[in-house]
Scaffold this motif. Structure first.
Motif, short mmCIF file in Angstrom:
data_model
loop_
_atom_site.label_atom_id
_atom_site.label_comp_id
_atom_site.label_asym_id
_atom_site.label_seq_id
_atom_site.Cartn_x
_atom_site.Cartn_y
_atom_site.Cartn_z
N TYR A 31 17.03 -14.40 0.55
CA TYR A 31 16.96 -14.11 -0.87
C TYR A 31 15.80 -13.20 -1.25
O TYR A 31 15.46 -13.08 -2.43
CB TYR A 31 16.86 -15.41 -1.66
N GLU A 32 15.20 -12.54 -0.30
CA GLU A 32 14.01 -11.72 -0.53
C GLU A 32 14.26 -10.61 -1.55
O GLU A 32 13.49 -10.43 -2.50
CB GLU A 32 13.53 -11.12 0.78
N THR A 33 15.32 -9.86 -1.40
CA THR A 33 15.60 -8.73 -2.27
C THR A 33 15.90 -9.18 -3.69
O THR A 33 15.33 -8.65 -4.65
CB THR A 33 16.77 -7.90 -1.72
N SER A 34 16.78 -10.15 -3.84
CA SER A 34 17.13 -10.61 -5.18
C SER A 34 15.93 -11.26 -5.87
O SER A 34 15.74 -11.10 -7.09
CB SER A 34 18.31 -11.57 -5.14
N PHE A 35 15.09 -11.97 -5.13
CA PHE A 35 13.88 -12.56 -5.71
C PHE A 35 12.92 -11.48 -6.19
O PHE A 35 12.37 -11.58 -7.29
CB PHE A 35 13.19 -13.47 -4.67
N SER A 36 12.74 -10.45 -5.38
CA SER A 36 11.83 -9.36 -5.75
C SER A 36 12.29 -8.67 -7.02
O SER A 36 11.49 -8.40 -7.93
CB SER A 36 11.71 -8.33 -4.63
N VAL A 37 13.57 -8.38 -7.11
CA VAL A 37 14.12 -7.72 -8.30
C VAL A 37 13.98 -8.62 -9.52
O VAL A 37 13.57 -8.18 -10.60
CB VAL A 37 15.59 -7.32 -8.07
N TRP A 38 14.27 -9.91 -9.36
CA TRP A 38 14.17 -10.83 -10.48
C TRP A 38 12.73 -10.95 -11.00
O TRP A 38 12.48 -10.92 -12.19
CB TRP A 38 14.69 -12.22 -10.07
N VAL A 39 11.77 -11.09 -10.09
CA VAL A 39 10.36 -11.20 -10.49
C VAL A 39 9.92 -9.93 -11.19
O VAL A 39 9.25 -9.98 -12.24
CB VAL A 39 9.45 -11.51 -9.27
N PHE A 95 0.82 -1.21 0.00
CA PHE A 95 0.00 0.00 0.00
C PHE A 95 0.85 1.26 0.00
O PHE A 95 0.38 2.33 -0.34
CB PHE A 95 -0.96 0.02 1.18
N GLY A 96 2.12 1.14 0.36
CA GLY A 96 3.04 2.27 0.33
C GLY A 96 3.62 2.52 -1.04
O GLY A 96 4.37 3.46 -1.23
N GLY A 97 3.31 1.67 -2.01
CA GLY A 97 3.74 1.90 -3.38
C GLY A 97 4.82 0.95 -3.88
O GLY A 97 5.38 1.16 -4.95
N SER A 98 5.12 -0.08 -3.13
CA SER A 98 6.13 -1.04 -3.55
C SER A 98 5.56 -1.97 -4.63
O SER A 98 4.37 -1.97 -4.91
CB SER A 98 6.61 -1.85 -2.35
N TRP A 99 6.42 -2.78 -5.24
CA TRP A 99 6.00 -3.70 -6.29
C TRP A 99 4.95 -4.67 -5.77
O TRP A 99 5.11 -5.29 -4.72
CB TRP A 99 7.18 -4.48 -6.81
N LEU A 100 3.90 -4.86 -6.54
CA LEU A 100 2.77 -5.69 -6.11
C LEU A 100 3.07 -7.18 -6.22
O LEU A 100 2.98 -7.92 -5.25
CB LEU A 100 1.52 -5.33 -6.92
N VAL A 101 3.42 -7.63 -7.42
CA VAL A 101 3.52 -9.07 -7.67
C VAL A 101 4.63 -9.74 -6.84
O VAL A 101 4.38 -10.77 -6.21
CB VAL A 101 3.70 -9.35 -9.18
N PRO A 102 5.85 -9.18 -6.80
CA PRO A 102 6.88 -9.85 -5.99
C PRO A 102 6.49 -9.95 -4.51
O PRO A 102 6.74 -10.99 -3.87
CB PRO A 102 8.12 -8.97 -6.15
N ASN A 103 5.88 -8.92 -3.98
CA ASN A 103 5.49 -8.96 -2.57
C ASN A 103 4.34 -9.92 -2.32
O ASN A 103 4.29 -10.57 -1.27
CB ASN A 103 5.16 -7.55 -2.07
N LEU A 104 3.42 -10.03 -3.25
CA LEU A 104 2.35 -11.03 -3.10
C LEU A 104 2.91 -12.44 -3.15
O LEU A 104 2.47 -13.32 -2.40
CB LEU A 104 1.29 -10.83 -4.18
N LEU A 105 3.88 -12.67 -4.03
CA LEU A 105 4.50 -13.99 -4.10
C LEU A 105 5.27 -14.31 -2.83
O LEU A 105 5.30 -15.47 -2.39
CB LEU A 105 5.43 -14.08 -5.32
N LEU A 106 5.91 -13.30 -2.24
CA LEU A 106 6.62 -13.53 -0.98
C LEU A 106 5.66 -13.78 0.18
O LEU A 106 6.02 -14.45 1.15
CB LEU A 106 7.53 -12.35 -0.67
N MET A 107 4.46 -13.26 0.09
CA MET A 107 3.46 -13.47 1.15
C MET A 107 2.86 -14.88 1.11
O MET A 107 2.43 -15.40 2.14
CB MET A 107 2.31 -12.46 1.00
#
Length: 92
Positions: A78-86, A29-41
């Motif tokens: 690996y959270e950061t690298s996964f988010s960037v890759w997705v 909700f703060g404006g971060s990437w939607l799909v990578p964060n949903l996948l991490l959730m």
């Protein structure tokens, strides 16, 4: 290890899962990437649901604790690298 330790570790996994889901929802909700964060959730939704059911039924499993701890460590490492890759896969 004792049954009491198993109960405590299961509750820790549940609390951490809830914390992680809330944290990711706030940054979405703060404006971060939607799909990578949903996948991490997603894994935390699954572990949180399973841990909640185990606590409710008073039926605990070392499998949940072991796999849950391993997944938590791997995702946090690996959270950061996964988010960037997705996000790069979505953009391309």
């Amino acid at each position: 290890m004792s049954q009491r330790n198993l109960e405590i570790l299961t509750k820790i996994i549940l609390i951490y899962s809830i914390f992680f889901i809330v944290m990711k929802a706030v940054i979405i909700f703060g404006g971060s990437w939607l799909v990578p964060n949903l996948l991490l959730m997603l894994p935390f939704l699954i572990f949180g649901a399973i841990a909640g059911l185990q606590i409710k039924r008073n039926n605990y499993s070392w499998w949940l604790v072991g796999i849950g701890a391993a997944v938590i460590i791997i995702i946090r490492a690996y959270e950061t690298s996964f988010s960037v890759w997705v996000q790069q896969q979505i953009v391309n």
